[in-house]
Design an enzyme around this catalytic site. Structure first.
Site, PDB file in Angstrom:
ATOM      1  N   CYS A   8       0.861  -1.185   0.000  1.00  0.00           N
ATOM      2  CA  CYS A   8       0.000   0.000   0.000  1.00  0.00           C
ATOM      3  C   CYS A   8       0.895   1.232   0.000  1.00  0.00           C
ATOM      4  O   CYS A   8       2.053   1.159  -0.435  1.00  0.00           O
ATOM      5  CB  CYS A   8      -0.985  -0.025   1.173  1.00  0.00           C
ATOM      6  SG  CYS A   8      -0.217  -0.031   2.812  1.00  0.00           S
ATOM      7  N   ASN A  11       2.233   1.301   4.506  1.00  0.00           N
ATOM      8  CA  ASN A  11       2.463   0.018   5.204  1.00  0.00           C
ATOM      9  C   ASN A  11       2.095   0.092   6.691  1.00  0.00           C
ATOM     10  O   ASN A  11       2.731  -0.563   7.526  1.00  0.00           O
ATOM     11  CB  ASN A  11       3.922  -0.464   5.018  1.00  0.00           C
ATOM     12  CG  ASN A  11       4.170  -1.918   5.419  1.00  0.00           C
ATOM     13  OD1 ASN A  11       5.251  -2.265   5.865  1.00  0.00           O
ATOM     14  ND2 ASN A  11       3.182  -2.777   5.290  1.00  0.00           N
ATOM     15  N   CYS A  13      -1.642   0.627   7.372  1.00  0.00           N
ATOM     16  CA  CYS A  13      -3.088   0.333   7.438  1.00  0.00           C
ATOM     17  C   CYS A  13      -3.453  -0.886   6.569  1.00  0.00           C
ATOM     18  O   CYS A  13      -3.696  -1.978   7.091  1.00  0.00           O
ATOM     19  CB  CYS A  13      -3.921   1.539   6.993  1.00  0.00           C
ATOM     20  SG  CYS A  13      -3.718   3.002   8.041  1.00  0.00           S
ATOM     21  N   ARG A  14      -3.501  -0.694   5.249  1.00  0.00           N
ATOM     22  CA  ARG A  14      -4.062  -1.733   4.383  1.00  0.00           C
ATOM     23  C   ARG A  14      -3.162  -2.951   4.218  1.00  0.00           C
ATOM     24  O   ARG A  14      -3.622  -4.095   4.394  1.00  0.00           O
ATOM     25  CB  ARG A  14      -4.394  -1.136   3.000  1.00  0.00           C
ATOM     26  CG  ARG A  14      -5.544  -0.152   3.046  1.00  0.00           C
ATOM     27  CD  ARG A  14      -5.634   0.648   1.768  1.00  0.00           C
ATOM     28  NE  ARG A  14      -4.510   1.585   1.654  1.00  0.00           N
ATOM     29  CZ  ARG A  14      -4.270   2.364   0.621  1.00  0.00           C
ATOM     30  NH1 ARG A  14      -5.090   2.320  -0.421  1.00  0.00           N
ATOM     31  NH2 ARG A  14      -3.248   3.197   0.623  1.00  0.00           N
ATOM     32  N   SER A  15      -1.889  -2.739   3.877  1.00  0.00           N
ATOM     33  CA  SER A  15      -1.055  -3.921   3.582  1.00  0.00           C
ATOM     34  C   SER A  15      -0.706  -4.750   4.820  1.00  0.00           C
ATOM     35  O   SER A  15      -0.669  -5.982   4.715  1.00  0.00           O
ATOM     36  CB  SER A  15       0.184  -3.563   2.750  1.00  0.00           C
ATOM     37  OG  SER A  15       1.046  -2.683   3.415  1.00  0.00           O
ATOM     38  N   ASP A 124      -8.071   3.971   0.736  1.00  0.00           N
ATOM     39  CA  ASP A 124      -7.176   4.376   1.821  1.00  0.00           C
ATOM     40  C   ASP A 124      -8.019   4.843   3.014  1.00  0.00           C
ATOM     41  O   ASP A 124      -8.777   5.796   2.895  1.00  0.00           O
ATOM     42  CB  ASP A 124      -6.307   5.521   1.284  1.00  0.00           C
ATOM     43  CG  ASP A 124      -5.337   6.054   2.314  1.00  0.00           C
ATOM     44  OD1 ASP A 124      -5.404   5.636   3.492  1.00  0.00           O
ATOM     45  OD2 ASP A 124      -4.515   6.900   1.933  1.00  0.00           O
TER      46      ASP A 124
HETATM   47  P1  4NP Z   1      -1.866   2.713   4.103  1.00  0.00           P
HETATM   48  O1  4NP Z   1      -2.536   4.062   4.677  1.00  0.00           O
HETATM   49  O2  4NP Z   1      -1.245   3.072   2.763  1.00  0.00           O
HETATM   50  O3  4NP Z   1      -3.019   1.795   3.968  1.00  0.00           O
HETATM   51  O4  4NP Z   1      -0.837   2.275   5.120  1.00  0.00           O
HETATM   52  C1  4NP Z   1      -1.849   5.270   4.795  1.00  0.00           C
HETATM   53  C2  4NP Z   1      -0.906   5.432   5.779  1.00  0.00           C
HETATM   54  C3  4NP Z   1      -0.266   6.653   5.939  1.00  0.00           C
HETATM   55  C4  4NP Z   1      -0.582   7.693   5.090  1.00  0.00           C
HETATM   56  C5  4NP Z   1      -1.529   7.548   4.116  1.00  0.00           C
HETATM   57  C6  4NP Z   1      -2.163   6.314   3.958  1.00  0.00           C
HETATM   58  N1  4NP Z   1       0.049   8.950   5.277  1.00  0.00           N
HETATM   59  O5  4NP Z   1      -0.266   9.875   4.523  1.00  0.00           O
HETATM   60  O6  4NP Z   1       0.904   9.086   6.160  1.00  0.00           O
END
Ligand code: 4NP
Length: 158
Positions: A8, A11, A13-15, A124
């Site tokens: 993602c 790294n 939340c989703r992955s 996201d």
């Molecule tokens: P992820 O979510 O890609 O599912 O881990 C996010 C985590 C952090 C951020 C955006 C999305 N950020 O902007 O810091």
């Protein structure tokens, strides 16, 4: 050994959710020849545990994310992992940009494995509310079931 990498943006939340869900499904199915990891295309959160909201929502469904630590996608991942499963189109494009042309066939959207529902991307959840984290779990569980079915088919055929 088959190696799967979930990708993602951050790294956190989703992955990592996908990593934990897939690991649990593989263990429940008794498939021991599959390794799972996750990474982010960006390095904002390297070394951090998953987002507390992701941890909390996942824990309610029995998935423990607390020991995972964020890392950034590296060039070697395209050699090491047989499949690189990406959460959304923007991160797929970013991963493809960094991937050697002869390894691009390893890249796919995770939701290619959940064709029974209409979304192609796992949204996201970072800037949103609790429903987004539940949706991530719903989509990831469906896709991991699809992936598992394919892996079982492949191991039965070999
Ligand atoms: P992820 O979510 O890609 O599912 O881990 C996010 C985590 C952090 C951020 C955006 C999305 N950020 O902007 O810091």
């Amino acid at each position: 050994m088959t190696r799967l990498l979930f990708v993602c943006l951050g790294n956190i939340c989703r992955s990592p959710t996908a990593e934990a869900v897939m690991r649990a499904k593989l263990a429940a199915a008794g498939l021991r020849h599959v390794e799972v990891d996750s990474a982010g295309t960006q390095g904002y959160h390297v070394g951090e545990a998953p987002d507390e909201r992701s941890q909390r929502h996942a824990a309610r469904r029995g998935y423990a994310l607390g020991a995972l630590r964020a890392r950034q996608l590296v060039a070697e991942d395209f050699e090491r992992f047989d499949r690189v499963l990406v959460m959304d189109a923007a991160n797929l494009a970013e991963a493809a940009r960094r991937c050697p042309p002869q390894r691009r066939d390893r890249l796919a959207l995770l939701l290619d494995f959940a064709p029974q529902q209409p979304l192609r991307e796992v949204p996201d959840p970072y800037a949103g509310g609790p429903a987004g984290f539940e949706q991530v779990l719903d989509l990831v569980e469906l896709a991991c079931d699809g992936l598992l079915a394919q892996l079982k088919g492949a191991s039965a055929a070999s």
